[in-house]
Design a protein around this motif. Structure first.
Motif, PDB file in Angstrom:
ATOM      1  N   UNK A   7       1.186  -1.035   0.273  1.00 33.13           N
ATOM      2  CA  UNK A   7      -0.320   0.079   0.152  1.00 33.13           C
ATOM      3  C   UNK A   7       0.696   0.981   0.043  1.00 33.13           C
ATOM      4  N   UNK A   8       2.737   1.062   0.432  1.00 37.68           N
ATOM      5  CA  UNK A   8       3.341   2.297   0.366  1.00 37.68           C
ATOM      6  C   UNK A   8       4.156   1.979  -0.295  1.00 37.68           C
ATOM      7  N   UNK A   9       3.912   1.336  -2.397  1.00 36.15           N
ATOM      8  CA  UNK A   9       4.823   1.590  -3.013  1.00 36.15           C
ATOM      9  C   UNK A   9       6.222   1.238  -2.308  1.00 36.15           C
ATOM     10  N   UNK A  10       6.402   0.433  -1.864  1.00 35.01           N
ATOM     11  CA  UNK A  10       7.495   0.207  -1.712  1.00 35.01           C
ATOM     12  C   UNK A  10       7.922  -1.682  -1.899  1.00 35.01           C
ATOM     13  N   UNK A  11       7.638  -1.819  -2.226  1.00 38.35           N
ATOM     14  CA  UNK A  11       8.466  -3.300  -3.241  1.00 38.35           C
ATOM     15  C   UNK A  11       8.765  -2.904  -4.032  1.00 38.35           C
ATOM     16  N   UNK A  12      10.107  -4.044  -3.894  1.00 42.61           N
ATOM     17  CA  UNK A  12      10.413  -4.148  -4.995  1.00 42.61           C
ATOM     18  C   UNK A  12      11.710  -2.693  -5.266  1.00 42.61           C
TER      19      UNK A  12
END
Length: 264
Positions: A125-130
């Motif tokens: 949800x925070x856009x921190x993946x990858x």
């Protein structure tokens, strides 16, 4: 201190356990020098080609540098965050310190897969993946409990009389910490640094959930490599990683002393 020698049966049992723990190394080491194109034990020919291949494998090199930088940053931030936290919990006796200690170390009680899924849901949800910041934040969640625990134990074992003596001689609290407390904590800080570095560098479960095509760590690349290829390159890489771990342990032993560091 009573230093009675162990019974022959106990010594034999300890030797068997050591051999059991070291058995994978005894298999991987000769495999890393295999001249075969596929994994086969025992090797029928010998070569160092797979160690040379590590230098030209782009994904492995990039992942190694990523893991190295990630582990170093994780180690540094863990100490910078864990040191004042441990000081507040042990020396300042802030209200609710026992609850806060339990909160800090709670991730150690969770299975790795459960913790990884929970972090995945939040980071998605925070856009921190990858992303590298996402990996760094995830690794900090894993290493901070170790840092706080080891540093708190170190603070508890320090002779507070030395700090009180410096204070009575006119030293400010900051000077006492910098000139007295911090030097006495060298073994604990060295242990924390080594532990956090190795935990971060070796973390695979959490990294599998948080890495992506733009950034990947060495354990994740090793996992993906063995899914599609069966050559001894991973065996050579594994031997190098064991060597790096031994170097870190020896450095801690020579600079701080393993017995003094972990027997606080």
């Amino acid at each position: 201190m009573d230093e009675r020698r162990a019974s022959p049966g106990l010594a034999l049992l300890a030797a068997i356990m050591f051999l059991f723990l070291l058995a994978p190394v005894f298999v991987v080491l000769p495999l890393s020098f295999s001249g075969e194109a596929i994994l086969a034990f025992p090797p029928t020919s010998w070569s160092t080609r797979w160690y040379s291949q590590l230098l030209v494998e782009p994904k492995i090199k990039d992942a190694f540098l990523t893991s190295l930088g990630l582990a170093f940053l994780t180690m540094t931030l863990s100490i910078l965050i864990g040191l004042p936290a441990a000081y507040a919990l042990v020396r300042l006796k802030v209200p609710g310190s026992e609850f806060m200690m339990s909160l800090f170390t709670a991730p150690l009680l969770l299975p790795s897969i459960v913790l990884a899924i929970a972090i995945l849901v939040v980071f998605a949800s925070l856009g921190l993946l990858g992303t590298f910041p996402g990996l760094l934040a995830g690794h900090l969640i894993v290493t901070l409990p170790y840092a706080v625990r080891v540093l708190s134990t170190t603070f508890s074992g320090l002779p507070i009389a030395c700090e009180e003596a410096a204070s009575t001689l006119g030293a400010s609290p900051l000077m006492v910490f910098w000139r007295v407390t911090l030097p006495l904590m060298t073994p604990g800080i060295a242990a924390t640094a080594a532990l956090c570095f190795l935990v971060s560098f070796d973390e695979v479960v959490l990294s599998l959930f948080l890495s992506g095509p733009r950034v990947s760590t060495l354990p994740v690349e090793m996992f993906h490599y063995v899914e599609t290829r069966t050559d001894p390159l991973i065996a050579a890489l594994s031997v190098l990683l064991v060597g790096i771990t031994l170097v870190v342990v020896v450095v801690v032993d020579r600079t701080a002393g393993l017995a003094r560091t972990f027997a606080k």
